[in-house]
Enzyme design. Sequence first.
Site, PDB file in Angstrom:
ATOM      1  CD  GLU A  35      -2.637  -1.106   2.643  1.00 33.54           C
ATOM      2  OE1 GLU A  35      -2.891  -0.034   3.239  1.00 33.54           O
ATOM      3  OE2 GLU A  35      -2.951  -2.227   3.059  1.00 33.54           O
ATOM      4  CB  CYS A  57       2.254   7.280   3.744  1.00 35.54           C
ATOM      5  SG  CYS A  57       2.546   6.031   5.012  1.00 35.54           S
ATOM      6  CB  CYS A  73       5.507  -5.692   9.500  1.00 32.84           C
ATOM      7  SG  CYS A  73       6.589  -4.909  10.726  1.00 32.84           S
ATOM      8  CB  CYS A 123       3.098  -3.216  16.809  1.00 34.06           C
ATOM      9  SG  CYS A 123       4.816  -2.677  16.728  1.00 34.06           S
ATOM     10  CB  CYS A 162       0.403  -2.499  13.760  1.00 39.89           C
ATOM     11  SG  CYS A 162       0.888  -2.080  12.083  1.00 39.89           S
ATOM     12  N   GLY A 180       5.599  -2.356   6.988  1.00 42.26           N
ATOM     13  CA  GLY A 180       6.977  -2.810   7.158  1.00 42.26           C
ATOM     14  C   GLY A 180       7.774  -1.962   8.128  1.00 42.26           C
ATOM     15  CB  CYS A 240      -0.283   1.472   6.521  1.00 44.22           C
ATOM     16  SG  CYS A 240       0.074   2.089   4.911  1.00 44.22           S
TER      17      CYS A 240
HETATM   18  N1  SAH Z   1       7.462   0.032  11.363  1.00 42.61           N
HETATM   19  C1  SAH Z   1       7.564   1.448  11.435  1.00 42.61           C
HETATM   20  C2  SAH Z   1       6.799   2.204  10.362  1.00 42.61           C
HETATM   21  C3  SAH Z   1       5.431   1.726   9.994  1.00 42.61           C
HETATM   22  S1  SAH Z   1       4.081   2.051  11.081  1.00 42.61           S
HETATM   23  C4  SAH Z   1       7.193   1.941  12.813  1.00 42.61           C
HETATM   24  O1  SAH Z   1       6.840   1.125  13.650  1.00 42.61           O
HETATM   25  O2  SAH Z   1       7.327   3.120  13.081  1.00 42.61           O
HETATM   26  C5  SAH Z   1       3.796   3.776  11.046  1.00 42.61           C
HETATM   27  C6  SAH Z   1       3.195   4.296  12.330  1.00 42.61           C
HETATM   28  O3  SAH Z   1       1.814   3.898  12.468  1.00 42.61           O
HETATM   29  C7  SAH Z   1       3.886   3.763  13.563  1.00 42.61           C
HETATM   30  O4  SAH Z   1       4.059   4.779  14.503  1.00 42.61           O
HETATM   31  C8  SAH Z   1       2.896   2.733  14.058  1.00 42.61           C
HETATM   32  O5  SAH Z   1       3.110   2.415  15.394  1.00 42.61           O
HETATM   33  C9  SAH Z   1       1.595   3.425  13.769  1.00 42.61           C
HETATM   34  N2  SAH Z   1       0.413   2.562  13.815  1.00 42.61           N
HETATM   35  C10 SAH Z   1       0.307   1.257  13.511  1.00 42.61           C
HETATM   36  N3  SAH Z   1      -0.944   0.809  13.697  1.00 42.61           N
HETATM   37  C11 SAH Z   1      -1.659   1.858  14.124  1.00 42.61           C
HETATM   38  C12 SAH Z   1      -3.024   2.039  14.506  1.00 42.61           C
HETATM   39  N4  SAH Z   1      -3.896   1.028  14.478  1.00 42.61           N
HETATM   40  N5  SAH Z   1      -3.405   3.272  14.892  1.00 42.61           N
HETATM   41  C13 SAH Z   1      -2.528   4.306  14.918  1.00 42.61           C
HETATM   42  N6  SAH Z   1      -1.246   4.203  14.576  1.00 42.61           N
HETATM   43  C14 SAH Z   1      -0.801   2.986  14.201  1.00 42.61           C
END
Ligand code: SAH
Length: 342
Positions: free
Chosen positions: A90, A103, A110, A114, A117, A157, A329
Amino acid sequence: MRDLKSMDLNEMTAFMKDLGEPAFRGKQVYQWLHRGAASFEEMSNLSKPLREKLSESCFITVPQVERKLVSRQDGTIKYLWRLRDGNCVETVLMRYHHGNTVCISSQVGCRMGCTFCASTIGGKVRDLTPSEMLDQVLFTQLDSREEISNIVLMGIGEPLDNFDTVLRFLELVNSPDGMNIGMRHISLSTCGLTEKIDKLAQHQLQLTLSVSLHAPDDETRSKIMPVNRSVGVEKLFDSCRRYFETTGRRISYEYAMIDGVNDSDWQADLLVKQLKGTPGHVNLIPLNEVAESPFHPSRRIRQFQERLEKQGVTATVRRKLGGDIDASCGQLRRKHMEDEKP
Ligand code: SAH
């Protein structure tokens, strides 16, 4: 077969010399590729035999638009690209007053795990190549006919888990013979791989490093971000301090506000304490609800922000864009995978 668009200008020039061509051919081909040429036939200033030679030994990546969603609320566009091998990633185009921001993703899936996510649910399938990262910027610009001025590596990722590729991508997209996007217009977001943050610092890039913090205490952070279990918040902040000292660039901390998990006053106070002595900016993000996750958005974002600000930490609340198209994302790719299941 060689992935021509992942080469930098030096490699391309050397490659052309190996084919018995003059050095300036390297620059010609490079410029074609970075303008989005989809085939060697288009490269009208190359001889036919050279074009044939190239098509026998190299390929040009051209992602296909698998899905394209346009937000009626704010014009945000979300692309799901299909790559050469059938995998999808995406890219989101967001329109801000200060210019268009894209973005982009750095991996297919990934492996960071987390829990809030969507991108990590199916694990990591593979790393992207430099060309596949560049293509997201290039083809979003070509398809949308919107000039892109800023890039954030915040898609699917973990960019620092695909370190060499990301560095090469940055070199390509920054190149004066390519898209020429300035480092100061690029942000790289990481879940906090400390060794890689140290390694990145050595490159002294002028980009903005964003660290996904999401909790100031080990208990909470380890619960929602498995990456924290081996490192811990203290070591992460040590690494952030070193990064600032080496590069002179302020770090931006991302903090997705999750109801009852990381939004209490004591966590705001602890965060203030940790940021003492290193200039940094906190970006509070309203949590996007992910169907597979048990978490809900916090209702205390303003209070949390005020508490930080009162104690001298600058904090902004991120505006939510593209709410009507699942713009956060990982979600579109997941949905698409579900739809394609037999
Ligand atoms: N892996 C990297 C970049 C991708 S995620 C990272 O962890 O930073 C980009 C951002 O979106 C990160 O800050 C991530 O924690 C956040 N993110 C992921 N899922 C989310 C959600 N459901 N709501 C809000 N932010 C989220």
